[in-house]
Design an enzyme around this catalytic site. Structure first.
Site, short mmCIF file in Angstrom:
data_model
loop_
_atom_site.label_atom_id
_atom_site.label_comp_id
_atom_site.label_asym_id
_atom_site.label_seq_id
_atom_site.Cartn_x
_atom_site.Cartn_y
_atom_site.Cartn_z
N GLU A 137 0.72 -1.18 -0.05
CA GLU A 137 0.05 0.01 -0.20
C GLU A 137 0.72 1.41 -0.14
O GLU A 137 0.43 2.30 -0.42
CB GLU A 137 -1.14 -0.21 1.19
N HIS B 159 7.10 -26.88 0.18
CA HIS B 159 6.28 -28.19 -0.60
C HIS B 159 5.25 -27.39 -1.61
O HIS B 159 4.20 -28.12 -1.93
CB HIS B 159 5.62 -28.97 0.28
N LYS C 79 -13.88 1.87 -2.83
CA LYS C 79 -14.79 2.19 -1.54
C LYS C 79 -15.74 3.20 -2.07
O LYS C 79 -16.99 2.93 -1.43
CB LYS C 79 -13.90 3.38 -0.62
#
EC number: 5.3.1.9
Length: 448
Positions: free
Chosen positions: A281, A310, A422
């Protein structure tokens, strides 16, 4: 003991194609300027104001009455609390009895509006002995407003006074939550106005839940203070944060656009999540300070050792050489388990060894394999998971992020790229003053 940073496997001749002394010299002056700027214009997050601890401790006699603290927050408000909880409390803390917890609280963090997550927490608490810590700097975060409304509704349904079971952490002056505090008399803590959410873990945002579950917040600040002081040294060889920024900046310019952080401890995995938000960010920006389009940033990726040996290490060793890998290693674990003798010759190499020996050997083996394949990597070693060490970790990476922003010539303290999403969300949910029309797609590719 301080954290130890080993940058050796980022440099020639340890790996082919690694950084050289000439590479370092080419940006050393700019890094020094970044450090001087940090000293002369110290960000509020690095000032570690004593009032942050004092304001939290002023509530200690009240907080100790609660068996459970539920943090309602998202982004830095959630990730910082999760990082503190998992790194500095046993993994089974919330399953322990109050006596086993020495009277300290369980801590749950609701950092999403997933109904399954919210329900799973509500199913495990008794509202009568629970404190909800509602955290939003703006005081209007949609996700937090939703979970606040749900929590308040439950308290009222139980006939409980929300003011006695809710603590609000928000901006000292503005926003809906501050208005609520003033109008209804809720207890509150302040989010420092000059500290962004992703840098707020060492403020009341993170300190309240830490204190509630018995973490030494003075020691946490002491570690951070010492790290910030080292981060102000102009000698790069004495400044881990500056070296992190310098090396990652140089590798970004060499096409290493991915930063992997691989923790060899399940308790450290939320430290990595915290780092992901901080790095992504802060540094992922479309425009530089001159207003030029640069589309810069380095994508942070989470990995857990030995689990992800793995799943991811095949790619890291033989896939595109586009990553810088940071290992987090703990030398001393709080608990130990010895692998027993089984009587089978095939397993004799494990007999009477500690699980931690195997885990640390796997970290060393993975690091060495990456070096053999000329994949740049570095290591951060914790002698143990203590508040002091975790405080150092937060501070070093916050400072490194500020330095990296300076080197990239971008603002690491804003996040304009999240605003449109937003606004669209507000419009879709019918919030007054917000409109947005989702356009019909001219081409649709849908498979059911």
């Amino acid at each position: 003991m301080s954290l130890k940073f080993d940058f050796s496997n980022l440099f020639e001749p340890n790996i082919s194609g690694g950084l050289t002394d000439e590479d370092v010299k080419s940006v050393e002056e700019k890094v020094t300027s970044a450090v001087r700027n940090f000293v002369e214009n110290t960000p509020d997050f690095a000032k570690l104001d004593r009032s942050w601890i004092d304001s939290v401790k002023s509530l200690e006699d009240w907080i100790i009455n609660f068996d459970t603290v539920v943090v309602l927050g998202i982004g830095g408000s959630g990730l910082g609390n999760l990082a503190l909880h998992y790194s500095l409390r046993p993994l089974n803390w919330n399953e322990m009895t109050r006596e086993e917890r020495n009277g300290y609280a369980r801590v749950f963090v609701v950092d999403n509006v997933d109904p399954d997550l919210m329900s799973s927490v509500l199913d495990r608490i008794d509202p009568k002995t629970t404190l909800f810590n509602v955290i939003s700097k703006s005081g209007s975060t949609a996700e937090v407003m939703a979970t606040y409304s749900i929590a308040r509704g439950i308290l009222e349904a139980y006939g409980l006074d929300p003011r006695e079971h809710m603590l609000i952490t928000t901006d000292p002056e503005k926003g809906f939550l501050r208005k609520l505090v003033k109008e209804e008399g809720f207890r509150s803590l302040e989010v420092p106005p000059g500290v962004g959410g992703r840098f707020s873990v060492l403020t009341p945002v993170g300190l309240l839940s830490a204190m509630a579950e018995g973490i030494d917040i003075d020691e946490l600040h002491e570690g951070a203070k010492d790290a910030f002081e080292k981060s102000m040294k102009e000698n790069i060889l004495e400044n881990p944060a500056a070296m992190i920024a310098l090396t990652h900046y140089l590798y970004l310019n060499k096409g290493k656009s991915i930063s992997v952080m691989m923790a060899y401890s399940n308790r450290m995995i939320y430290l990595v999540d915290w780092y992901r938000q901080l790095w992504a960010e802060s540094l992922g920006k479309r425009y530089n300070l001159k207003g030029e389009e640069v589309f810069t940033g380095q994508t942070p990726v989470k990995a857990l050792g030995a689990t992800d040996q793995h799943s991811q290490i095949q790619l890291y060793n033989e896939g595109p050489n586009d990553k810088v890998i940071t290992f987090l290693r703990v030398e001393n674990f709080d608990r130990e388990i010895v692998i027993p003798e089984t009587g089978r010759a095939e397993l004799s190499y494990l007999a009477r060894k500690k699980l931690s020996e195997l885990l640390l050997a796997e970290q060393t083996g993975t690091e060495e394999a990456l070096r053999e394949n000329n994949r740049p990597n570095m290591r951060v070693t914790f002698d143990g998971l203590t508040p002091y060490n975790v405080g150092q970790f937060f501070a070093y990476y916050e400072a490194a992020t500020a330095f990296m922003g300076y080197l990239l010539e971008i603002n690491p303290f804003d996040q304009p790229g999240v605003e449109l999403g937003k606004k669209i969300t507000f419009a879709l949910m019918g919030r007054e003053g917000y409109t947005y029309e989702i356009k019909e797609r001219s081409k649709k590719v849908i498979i059911e």
